[in-house]
Enzyme design. Structure first.
Site, mmCIF file in Angstrom:
data_model
loop_
_atom_site.group_PDB
_atom_site.id
_atom_site.type_symbol
_atom_site.label_atom_id
_atom_site.label_comp_id
_atom_site.label_asym_id
_atom_site.label_seq_id
_atom_site.Cartn_x
_atom_site.Cartn_y
_atom_site.Cartn_z
ATOM 1 N N ALA A 191 32.316 -8.452 115.229
ATOM 2 C CA ALA A 191 33.710 -8.213 116.074
ATOM 3 C C ALA A 191 34.780 -9.292 115.069
ATOM 4 O O ALA A 191 35.844 -8.313 114.807
ATOM 5 C CB ALA A 191 33.710 -8.797 117.499
ATOM 6 N N THR A 215 27.241 -13.119 121.350
ATOM 7 C CA THR A 215 26.030 -13.527 120.364
ATOM 8 C C THR A 215 26.469 -13.532 118.926
ATOM 9 O O THR A 215 27.506 -13.232 118.628
ATOM 10 C CB THR A 215 24.796 -12.648 120.722
ATOM 11 O OG1 THR A 215 25.629 -11.497 120.476
ATOM 12 C CG2 THR A 215 24.281 -12.846 122.100
ATOM 13 N N GLY A 235 25.480 -12.701 116.132
ATOM 14 C CA GLY A 235 25.745 -11.199 115.222
ATOM 15 C C GLY A 235 26.837 -10.517 115.935
ATOM 16 O O GLY A 235 27.679 -9.846 115.075
ATOM 17 N N CYS A 236 26.843 -10.249 117.134
ATOM 18 C CA CYS A 236 27.979 -9.612 117.743
ATOM 19 C C CYS A 236 29.473 -10.277 117.408
ATOM 20 O O CYS A 236 30.278 -9.455 117.183
ATOM 21 C CB CYS A 236 27.682 -9.431 119.081
ATOM 22 S SG CYS A 236 26.086 -8.684 119.489
ATOM 23 N N THR A 237 29.394 -11.463 117.659
ATOM 24 C CA THR A 237 30.625 -12.211 117.489
ATOM 25 C C THR A 237 30.993 -12.131 115.758
ATOM 26 O O THR A 237 32.096 -11.811 115.585
ATOM 27 C CB THR A 237 30.450 -13.904 117.610
ATOM 28 O OG1 THR A 237 30.202 -13.788 119.031
ATOM 29 C CG2 THR A 237 31.755 -14.581 117.315
#
Length: 182
Positions: A81, A74, A76-78
């Site tokens: 990370a 997703t 935001g998560c990408t």
């Protein structure tokens, strides 16, 4: 657009709305946050690295950043990370291990790490047990919380209201303060 992509976009939008209303650790979604300056809750989870499982206690004597996130791939998560990966040399210079945790399975984590070039472990909390212990669970996914744990296993900092674009820099700044005091 695939069904999986649509579901991920929907979850990301829901999380953004929920996170926007989160104003303090007392209102943390997903339960009660663990207490600062107390032993961090121990956990053992399977990892994307193919090495079986990782336990928090494996890193005794080292600083650890544990970050919970909703879902691999997703936006935001990408971004979050990628920022941790970009700053990884700075963490390693400070003797800090980064551990990412979400409800995605090991295969998804392996694909995500390969896709993004991540060189730190992602742990699969598929039933949310560890996320719940850390007050970072909402129905069926982990919420975006992070924790700094010192070399003695004490929880030293909690982050809620995480903004993926700047979060790694916030964590590094706080680590500098904590390490200067120890």
């Amino acid at each position: 657009m695939s069904r999986r992509t649509l579901i991920r976009l929907f979850l990301a939008a829901c999380l953004a709305v929920l996170s926007f209303n989160l104003t303090s650790p007392a209102l943390a979604l997903g339960g009660t946050l663990p207490t600062l300056n107390q032993p961090a809750p121990e956990f053992t989870l399977p990892t994307n690295t193919g090495d079986g499982e990782i336990s928090l206690s494996d890193y005794q004597g080292q600083w650890v950043v544990v970050y919970f996130y909703p879902q691999d791939f997703t936006s935001g998560c990408t971004l979050e990370a990628r920022r941790f990966q970009q700053d990884l040399p700075k963490y390693l210079d400070r003797n800090v291990q980064i551990l990412g945790i979400s409800a995605d399975d090991v295969d998804s984590h392996a694909e995500f790490c390969d896709s993004e070039g991540l060189k730190f472990p992602l742990l699969a909390d598929t039933d949310g047990t560890v996320s719940k212990t850390y007050g970072s669970w909402l129905n069926f996914y982990s919420t975006r919380h992070s924790f700094i744990i010192d070399p003695e296993g004490q929880l030293r900092e909690t982050f809620v209201n995480v903004r993926p674009a700047i979060h790694s820099q916030e964590v590094l700044a706080r680590l500098d303060e904590l390490q200067a005091d120890s």
